[in-house]
Scaffold this motif. Structure first.
Motif, mmCIF file in Angstrom:
data_model
loop_
_atom_site.group_PDB
_atom_site.id
_atom_site.type_symbol
_atom_site.label_atom_id
_atom_site.label_comp_id
_atom_site.label_asym_id
_atom_site.label_seq_id
_atom_site.Cartn_x
_atom_site.Cartn_y
_atom_site.Cartn_z
ATOM 1 N N LEU A 36 0.643 -1.245 0.036
ATOM 2 C CA LEU A 36 -0.004 -0.228 0.135
ATOM 3 C C LEU A 36 0.796 1.175 -0.049
ATOM 4 O O LEU A 36 0.626 2.200 -0.826
ATOM 5 N N GLU A 37 1.867 1.281 0.764
ATOM 6 C CA GLU A 37 2.949 2.333 0.976
ATOM 7 C C GLU A 37 3.674 2.532 -0.568
ATOM 8 O O GLU A 37 3.697 3.542 -1.010
ATOM 9 N N SER A 38 3.817 1.671 -1.070
ATOM 10 C CA SER A 38 4.479 1.551 -2.522
ATOM 11 C C SER A 38 3.726 2.128 -3.665
ATOM 12 O O SER A 38 3.899 3.099 -4.425
ATOM 13 N N TYR A 39 2.347 1.996 -3.184
ATOM 14 C CA TYR A 39 1.340 2.262 -4.266
ATOM 15 C C TYR A 39 0.982 3.600 -4.234
ATOM 16 O O TYR A 39 0.994 4.427 -5.116
ATOM 17 N N HIS A 40 0.983 4.185 -2.953
ATOM 18 C CA HIS A 40 0.707 5.465 -2.632
ATOM 19 C C HIS A 40 2.042 6.573 -3.182
ATOM 20 O O HIS A 40 1.730 7.582 -3.457
ATOM 21 N N LYS A 41 3.275 5.876 -3.139
ATOM 22 C CA LYS A 41 4.324 6.430 -3.520
ATOM 23 C C LYS A 41 4.404 6.634 -5.193
ATOM 24 O O LYS A 41 4.747 7.685 -5.649
ATOM 25 N N ASN A 42 3.760 5.919 -5.686
ATOM 26 C CA ASN A 42 3.725 5.726 -7.324
ATOM 27 C C ASN A 42 2.524 5.007 -7.750
ATOM 28 O O ASN A 42 2.469 3.941 -8.377
ATOM 29 N N PRO A 43 1.361 5.637 -7.655
ATOM 30 C CA PRO A 43 0.006 4.991 -8.058
ATOM 31 C C PRO A 43 -0.134 4.856 -9.489
ATOM 32 O O PRO A 43 -0.710 3.933 -9.993
ATOM 33 N N LEU A 45 2.326 3.320 -11.261
ATOM 34 C CA LEU A 45 3.058 2.022 -11.440
ATOM 35 C C LEU A 45 2.274 0.987 -11.570
ATOM 36 O O LEU A 45 1.315 0.798 -10.862
ATOM 37 N N GLY A 46 2.343 0.131 -12.554
ATOM 38 C CA GLY A 46 1.694 -1.054 -12.623
ATOM 39 C C GLY A 46 0.697 -1.004 -14.022
ATOM 40 O O GLY A 46 0.764 -0.227 -14.843
ATOM 41 N N SER A 47 -0.296 -2.057 -13.908
ATOM 42 C CA SER A 47 -1.220 -2.185 -15.336
ATOM 43 C C SER A 47 -2.779 -2.324 -14.630
ATOM 44 O O SER A 47 -2.856 -2.905 -13.778
ATOM 45 N N PRO A 48 -3.524 -1.561 -15.252
ATOM 46 C CA PRO A 48 -4.965 -1.535 -15.180
ATOM 47 C C PRO A 48 -5.431 -3.121 -14.945
ATOM 48 O O PRO A 48 -4.833 -3.872 -15.832
ATOM 49 N N TRP A 49 -6.214 -3.418 -14.491
ATOM 50 C CA TRP A 49 -6.802 -4.778 -14.491
ATOM 51 C C TRP A 49 -7.164 -5.397 -15.943
ATOM 52 O O TRP A 49 -7.009 -6.447 -16.152
ATOM 53 N N GLU A 50 -7.965 -4.768 -16.744
ATOM 54 C CA GLU A 50 -8.327 -4.920 -18.165
ATOM 55 C C GLU A 50 -7.095 -5.409 -18.748
ATOM 56 O O GLU A 50 -7.151 -6.230 -19.520
#
Length: 56
Positions: A36-43, A45-50
């Motif tokens: 969760l902390e990693s997500y808040h630092k760089n929201p 980053l990653g891929s959308p579910w679709e």
């Protein structure tokens, strides 16, 4: 059809009741907090579910 809907509701109620009684370990809580902390630092980053679903 109403009987089938009632059956699904009954099943869902038992799943929800069991899920509430599950306790996370300290390690699991730590992992969730870190992610969760990693997500808040760089929201972004990653891929959308679709996109993930299409790759599967």
């Amino acid at each position: 059809m109403p009987e089938r809907i009632q059956l699904v509701e009954d099943i869902w109620d038992t799943i929800a009741a069991e899920a509430q009684s599950i306790e996370l370990t300290a390690e699991e809580k730590k992992t969730i907090d870190e992610r969760l902390e990693s997500y808040h630092k760089n929201p972004d980053l990653g891929s959308p579910w679709e996109d993930v679903y299409k790759r599967i």
